[in-house]
Design an enzyme around this catalytic site. Structure first.
Site, PDB file in Angstrom:
ATOM      1  N   ASN A  72       0.836  -1.200   0.000  1.00 49.67           N
ATOM      2  CA  ASN A  72       0.000   0.000   0.000  1.00 49.67           C
ATOM      3  C   ASN A  72       0.871   1.251   0.000  1.00 49.67           C
ATOM      4  OD1 ASN A  72       0.598  -0.957   2.657  1.00 49.67           O
ATOM      5  ND2 ASN A  72      -1.029   0.276   3.538  1.00 49.67           N
ATOM      6  N   GLU A  74       0.228   5.187   0.671  1.00 50.00           N
ATOM      7  CA  GLU A  74      -0.741   6.189   1.117  1.00 50.00           C
ATOM      8  C   GLU A  74      -0.338   7.583   0.641  1.00 50.00           C
ATOM      9  OE1 GLU A  74      -1.185   5.500   5.342  1.00 50.00           O
ATOM     10  OE2 GLU A  74      -2.308   3.655   4.949  1.00 50.00           O
ATOM     11  N   CYS A  83      -4.026   0.459  -2.466  1.00 48.24           N
ATOM     12  CA  CYS A  83      -3.886  -0.770  -1.693  1.00 48.24           C
ATOM     13  C   CYS A  83      -2.765  -1.640  -2.255  1.00 48.24           C
ATOM     14  CB  CYS A  83      -5.193  -1.560  -1.723  1.00 48.24           C
ATOM     15  SG  CYS A  83      -6.506  -0.849  -0.721  1.00 48.24           S
ATOM     16  N   GLU A  85      -2.927  -4.785  -2.992  1.00 45.25           N
ATOM     17  CA  GLU A  85      -3.405  -5.645  -4.068  1.00 45.25           C
ATOM     18  C   GLU A  85      -3.381  -4.888  -5.403  1.00 45.25           C
ATOM     19  OE1 GLU A  85      -4.776  -4.987  -1.187  1.00 45.25           O
ATOM     20  OE2 GLU A  85      -5.910  -6.684  -0.369  1.00 45.25           O
ATOM     21  N   CYS A 116     -10.154  -5.138   0.490  1.00 45.20           N
ATOM     22  CA  CYS A 116     -11.300  -4.228   0.524  1.00 45.20           C
ATOM     23  C   CYS A 116     -12.198  -4.497  -0.684  1.00 45.20           C
ATOM     24  CB  CYS A 116     -10.822  -2.779   0.542  1.00 45.20           C
ATOM     25  SG  CYS A 116     -10.208  -2.198  -1.058  1.00 45.20           S
ATOM     26  N   CYS A 119     -10.702  -3.727  -4.103  1.00 44.35           N
ATOM     27  CA  CYS A 119      -9.659  -4.681  -4.514  1.00 44.35           C
ATOM     28  C   CYS A 119     -10.253  -6.017  -4.915  1.00 44.35           C
ATOM     29  CB  CYS A 119      -8.631  -4.851  -3.405  1.00 44.35           C
ATOM     30  SG  CYS A 119      -7.506  -3.445  -3.302  1.00 44.35           S
TER      31      CYS A 119
HETATM   32  N1  THU Z   1      -5.130  -1.810   2.662  1.00 46.50           N
HETATM   33  C1  THU Z   1      -4.555  -2.581   1.703  1.00 46.50           C
HETATM   34  O1  THU Z   1      -3.505  -2.241   1.154  1.00 46.50           O
HETATM   35  N2  THU Z   1      -5.163  -3.741   1.375  1.00 46.50           N
HETATM   36  C2  THU Z   1      -6.248  -4.250   2.007  1.00 46.50           C
HETATM   37  O2  THU Z   1      -6.690  -5.328   1.665  1.00 46.50           O
HETATM   38  C3  THU Z   1      -6.888  -3.501   3.094  1.00 46.50           C
HETATM   39  C4  THU Z   1      -6.376  -2.126   3.310  1.00 46.50           C
HETATM   40  C5  THU Z   1      -4.451  -0.576   3.047  1.00 46.50           C
HETATM   41  C6  THU Z   1      -5.069   0.685   2.559  1.00 46.50           C
HETATM   42  C7  THU Z   1      -4.546   1.683   3.568  1.00 46.50           C
HETATM   43  O3  THU Z   1      -3.254   2.129   3.162  1.00 46.50           O
HETATM   44  C8  THU Z   1      -4.402   0.881   4.838  1.00 46.50           C
HETATM   45  O4  THU Z   1      -4.418  -0.472   4.450  1.00 46.50           O
HETATM   46  C9  THU Z   1      -5.500   1.133   5.856  1.00 46.50           C
HETATM   47  O5  THU Z   1      -6.746   0.985   5.290  1.00 46.50           O
END
Ligand code: THU
Length: 163
Positions: A72, A74, A83, A85, A116, A119
């Site tokens: 991920n 941000e 994310c 994925e 999520c 994804c």
């Molecule tokens: N996140 C992911 O990268 N993948 C997931 O399956 C769930 C959430 C990340 C997004 C964000 O940077 C952090 O987790 C908190 O939501």
């Protein structure tokens, strides 16, 4: 599915979980673990997550056999974050692969964290319904699902057949 044997330290948290899909790795023993676990674990450490502090790693084995990873990333403008994925899928496409044979996601969480909603749809674009999705915690808990388990009633091109 390719696997490799490694030394594996057992979790405490997973033992408390009731979900029958979760397979806690108890004790110190040699376990068969998914071959995607190490690349996902490694890339997770490179996640850029200063806002949530929740680092996620994802690894895809494409049908070609190549492994693609993502974490991920941000952003201070929160919705612009991506994310793990999505990153792995982007890496897969950039490398010339278009079909997911298997995907694994890992995070430091009390229970294996599922992708999520967005994804799930992104994964379904490149994976058949029976493709295995392994959700892992850094403590060693694993939950194995399929793409169809994750996204029943997936929106597909067939739904646009009358367009
Ligand atoms: N996140 C992911 O990268 N993948 C997931 O399956 C769930 C959430 C990340 C997004 C964000 O940077 C952090 O987790 C908190 O939501």
């Amino acid at each position: 599915m390719p696997k490799c044997a490694v030394w594996w330290a057992g979790p405490r948290m997973a033992q408390r979980l009731q979900d029958p899909h979760i397979q806690p790795k108890v004790g110190r023993m040699i376990q068969e673990v998914p071959m995607l676990l190490q690349p996902a674990t490694d890339v997770r450490l490179r996640a850029y997550a200063p806002y949530s502090r929740f680092k996620v790693g994802a690894a895809i084995r494409a049908t070609s056999g190549a492994v693609h990873v993502g974490c991920n990333v941000e952003n201070v403008a929160y919705p612009e974050g991506t994310c793990a994925e999505a990153g792995a899928i982007a890496a897969m496409i950039a490398a010339g692969d278009t079909a997911i044979a298997e995907i694994l996601v890992i995070a430091d969480s009390p229970a294996p964290v599922p992708p999520c909603g967005g994804c799930r749809q992104k994964i379904a674009e490149f994976a058949a319904p029976d493709v295995k999705v392994t959700l892992c915690t850094t403590d060693g808990a694993q939950k194995v699902m399929t793409v169809a388990d994750l996204l029943p009633g997936v929106f597909t091109a067939a739904h646009m057949a009358k367009a």
